[in-house]
Design a protein around this motif. Structure first.
Motif, mmCIF file in Angstrom:
data_model
loop_
_atom_site.group_PDB
_atom_site.id
_atom_site.type_symbol
_atom_site.label_atom_id
_atom_site.label_comp_id
_atom_site.label_asym_id
_atom_site.label_seq_id
_atom_site.Cartn_x
_atom_site.Cartn_y
_atom_site.Cartn_z
ATOM 1 N N ASP A 50 57.717 98.803 -12.110
ATOM 2 C CA ASP A 50 56.427 99.303 -11.600
ATOM 3 C C ASP A 50 55.601 99.899 -12.734
ATOM 4 O OD1 ASP A 50 56.884 98.440 -9.054
ATOM 5 O OD2 ASP A 50 57.943 100.281 -8.485
ATOM 6 N N ASN A 51 56.310 100.632 -13.591
ATOM 7 C CA ASN A 51 55.638 101.214 -14.757
ATOM 8 C C ASN A 51 55.060 100.114 -15.650
ATOM 9 O OD1 ASN A 51 54.996 103.596 -15.861
ATOM 10 N ND2 ASN A 51 56.971 103.961 -16.849
ATOM 11 N N ALA A 52 55.890 99.111 -15.910
ATOM 12 C CA ALA A 52 55.463 98.011 -16.789
ATOM 13 C C ALA A 52 54.249 97.305 -16.196
ATOM 14 C CB ALA A 52 56.611 97.022 -17.000
ATOM 15 N N ILE A 53 54.251 97.102 -14.886
ATOM 16 C CA ILE A 53 53.120 96.414 -14.239
ATOM 17 C C ILE A 53 51.831 97.223 -14.412
ATOM 18 C CG2 ILE A 53 52.169 95.856 -11.938
ATOM 19 C CD1 ILE A 53 55.003 94.581 -11.464
ATOM 20 N N SER A 54 51.941 98.523 -14.254
ATOM 21 C CA SER A 54 50.737 99.357 -14.441
ATOM 22 C C SER A 54 50.178 99.185 -15.843
ATOM 23 C CB SER A 54 51.076 100.837 -14.262
ATOM 24 O OG SER A 54 51.352 101.071 -12.934
ATOM 25 N N TRP A 55 51.060 99.198 -16.837
ATOM 26 C CA TRP A 55 50.581 99.097 -18.226
ATOM 27 C C TRP A 55 50.107 97.689 -18.570
ATOM 28 C CZ3 TRP A 55 48.975 103.216 -20.361
ATOM 29 C CH2 TRP A 55 49.608 104.450 -20.162
ATOM 30 N N VAL A 56 50.772 96.698 -18.005
ATOM 31 C CA VAL A 56 50.358 95.312 -18.272
ATOM 32 C C VAL A 56 48.971 95.079 -17.664
ATOM 33 C CG1 VAL A 56 50.841 92.904 -17.624
ATOM 34 C CG2 VAL A 56 52.660 94.342 -18.564
ATOM 35 N N PHE A 93 58.121 89.803 -11.027
ATOM 36 C CA PHE A 93 57.063 90.447 -11.810
ATOM 37 C C PHE A 93 55.706 89.807 -11.508
ATOM 38 C CE2 PHE A 93 54.334 91.456 -15.314
ATOM 39 C CZ PHE A 93 54.708 92.735 -15.712
ATOM 40 N N VAL A 94 55.670 88.483 -11.490
ATOM 41 C CA VAL A 94 54.398 87.780 -11.263
ATOM 42 C C VAL A 94 53.822 88.176 -9.899
ATOM 43 C CG1 VAL A 94 53.293 85.523 -10.949
ATOM 44 C CG2 VAL A 94 54.927 85.849 -12.806
ATOM 45 N N GLU A 95 54.684 88.192 -8.876
ATOM 46 C CA GLU A 95 54.195 88.552 -7.534
ATOM 47 C C GLU A 95 53.599 89.948 -7.521
ATOM 48 O OE1 GLU A 95 53.535 86.587 -4.994
ATOM 49 O OE2 GLU A 95 54.209 85.169 -6.513
ATOM 50 N N LYS A 96 54.347 90.899 -8.101
ATOM 51 C CA LYS A 96 53.883 92.297 -8.083
ATOM 52 C C LYS A 96 52.641 92.491 -8.942
ATOM 53 C CE LYS A 96 57.606 95.295 -6.879
ATOM 54 N NZ LYS A 96 58.076 96.619 -7.191
ATOM 55 N N PHE A 97 52.590 91.778 -10.061
ATOM 56 C CA PHE A 97 51.439 91.896 -10.971
ATOM 57 C C PHE A 97 50.178 91.371 -10.264
ATOM 58 C CE2 PHE A 97 49.429 90.000 -15.071
ATOM 59 C CZ PHE A 97 48.558 91.087 -15.180
ATOM 60 N N LYS A 98 50.323 90.257 -9.559
ATOM 61 C CA LYS A 98 49.174 89.694 -8.827
ATOM 62 C C LYS A 98 48.658 90.700 -7.794
ATOM 63 C CE LYS A 98 50.117 85.516 -7.199
ATOM 64 N NZ LYS A 98 50.929 84.311 -6.905
ATOM 65 N N GLU A 99 49.614 91.271 -7.053
ATOM 66 C CA GLU A 99 49.230 92.269 -6.029
ATOM 67 C C GLU A 99 48.454 93.412 -6.679
ATOM 68 O OE1 GLU A 99 52.512 94.107 -3.847
ATOM 69 O OE2 GLU A 99 53.197 92.063 -3.416
ATOM 70 N N ARG A 100 48.988 93.862 -7.804
ATOM 71 C CA ARG A 100 48.383 95.010 -8.481
ATOM 72 C C ARG A 100 46.975 94.668 -8.988
ATOM 73 N NH1 ARG A 100 49.263 100.056 -11.153
ATOM 74 N NH2 ARG A 100 47.078 100.526 -11.489
#
Ligand code: ADP
Length: 497
Positions: free
Chosen positions: A281-287, A315-322
């Protein structure tokens, strides 16, 4: 209203007086040729106002003013006083924070909440270099008993500074702070897309107490005023931030004129690497922040995302959502994260890259289209299914567009991470200290963030490896760009020959 200023209004700061002249010798003046150019609001595509345009003749006048100040009163100014003036300027940035941020949003399109952060970073940077002004020291070097040698650090002289439109005022402060701390004088040209903030800030220079001619601010075009600065015979140094293409032209112009000193902060195509042991989750926020902050208009944008195989799909799914939650819209609206791209030219460039990506067979995970039909808004765009040779993976897009791909091993990701001509920044997300250090050391980049992104600070050097630049801005390192080293060797004994 005079023809050197205009009354404008922003949604957050109300009415204000916008200077429109060239700032030379502490006064706003018209250009010699009487030319002006329009400033466009990227959110509405409407004209905000017109400002005076500097041509070669105005560059000559500004350089002469800076030369006169350098050889005259500024040379005699104490380091302590130089520091005080920079601190005064920093205080004025803070006092006028809301207005400066609003002007920046109007002109550049960035969210006003983000612009406020920019302005407080400007103040931090100016104050930091104010602190350096009286701490620049030379050395005594012993060689033989009959000589006394000392090394003096001296200002270079008249510094030409050419800045881009992505952080109009922050780049202003990054350039002016160290140049002034070291005792130089300045002719700075703002980007033609975003001259407004630089002119409001120019008014603060006089208010801070700087003598005339020490800092001169010009609005104008790169091929005219910018080129005139880069090739000027009486400019001792040129500092440039912008594209690699123009960086090469600046260097050629310097080489072809008076071999002025050159520092360049150029493009990037930075890898953002996520290992399977990272806090996802942390990584997704920073990415997300790494690529979509400032609408992707950052030279250090984390535009190539590499995720380790075992966590890739999740990761891809969560990143897209974010990324889909990033609010794209009016920069003055409270929740906006992403405003419009700065100009029609940039908008078209980015949309072309998106088309290239699609044509090359990459998969659009989200975005890929314009948002709305007015203003230069582009949906956050994520490409997957890319190959390393695709243009969208190799070239700087400078917009809200990234590619995401998977990797198996540390060695593989270091290799692909380093496989562009750029080397500005990179990031590693992992909980393993050894991985963090090993990969950080192996990446050919001027800055590596671990478990974060875009966290620049005025105390830390910033600049590029490879074709991302020459020299470092910020921190103590930036002082080197603005100082000459003089060796004075005094003979104490009798004549040798
Ligand atoms: P972008 O392509 O993102 O607009 P540029 O590198 O073209 O970025 O512009 C950055 C800055 O360089 C701007 O202030 C611009 O006016 C200036 N510039 C552009 N071309 C030249 C040039 N040939 N010589 C000097 N300055 C230039």
């Amino acid at each position: 209203m005079s023809d050197l200023s205009v009354q404008l209004e922003t949604p957050t700061s109300g009415k204000y007086t916008q200077p429109t002249g060239l700032f030379i010798n502490n006064e706003f003046v018209k250009g010699v040729d009487g030319k002006t150019f329009e400033v466009i609001n990227p959110s509405t595509e409407e004209v905000i106002t017109s400002v005076h345009e500097a041509t070669e003749k105005d560059v000559d006048i500004a350089v002469a003013a800076a030369r006169k100040a350098f050889e005259g009163p500024w040379r005699k100014e104490t380091p302590e006083n130089r520091g005080k003036l920079l601190v005064n300027l920093a205080n004025l940035f803070e006092k006028n924070l809301d207005l400066l941020a609003a002007v920046e949003s109007l002109d550049n399109g960035k969210a006003v909440s983000m612009a406020k952060v920019d302005i407080s970073m400007c103040a931090g940077c100016l104050r930091y270099y104010g602190g350096w002004a009286d701490k620049i020291e030379g050395k005594v070097i012993d060689t033989t008993p009959d000589t006394f040698n000392y090394i003096r650090k001296e200002p270079i002289g008249v510094c030409g500074q050419i800045i881009p439109w992505n952080f109009p005022l922050l780049m202003w402060a990054w350039k002016i702070g160290p140049a002034i701390a070291c005792g130089n004088t300045v002719v700075l040209k703002s980007a033609e897309q975003t001259p407004l903030g630089a002119l409001v800030a120019a008014g603060l220079i006089k208010e801070a107490g700087f003598p005339p001619g020490v800092i001169n601010i010009l609005s104008g075009f790169g091929k005219v005023a910018g080129a005139a600065i880069a090739s000027h015979m009486d400019v001792d140094k040129v500092a440039f931030t912008g594209s690699t293409v123009v960086g090469r032209q600046i260097m050629k112009a310097a080489a072809g004129s008076n071999l002025k000193k050159v520092t360049l902060e150029l493009g990037g195509k930075s890898p953002n690497i996520v290992f399977e042991d990272a806090d996802i989750d942390n990584a997704i926020s920073w990415v997300n922040f790494g690529i979509f902050f400032n609408h992707g208009q950052c030279c250090c944008a984390g535009s190539r995302i590499y995720v380790q195989e075992s966590i890739y799909d999740k990761f891809v799914e969560k990143f897209k959502e974010r990324a889909q939650k990033n609010v794209v819209g009016d920069p003055f609206a409270k929740d906006t994260f992403q405003g419009p791209q700065v100009s029609q030219v940039q908008f078209d460039r980015i949309m072309n890259y998106i088309k290239e990506g699609k044509d090359a067979g990459a998969k659009v995970e989200i975005g890929g289209t314009r948002k709305g039909d007015k203003g230069f808004f582009i949906e956050p765009t994520i490409f997957s299914g890319v190959t390393e040779d695709m243009k969208i993976v190799q070239e700087e897009i400078f917009g809200p567009v990234c590619s995401i791909s998977k990797f198996k091993t540390k060695e593989e990701v270091i290799r692909v991470g380093n496989s562009t001509t750029y080397g500005l920044a990179a990031a590693v997300h992992t909980k393993n200290l050894n991985t963090a250090i090993e990969v950080s050391n192996a990446l050919k980049a001027g800055t590596v963030w671990v478990n974060s992104y875009n966290t620049l600070h005025h105390q830390m050097p910033f600049g590029g490896y490879k074709e991302s630049g020459i020299g470092r801005e910020l921190g103590e390192a930036a002082l080197d760009n603005y100082l000459q080293t003089k060796t004075v060797s005094i003979r104490l004994g009798d004549a040798l020959f």
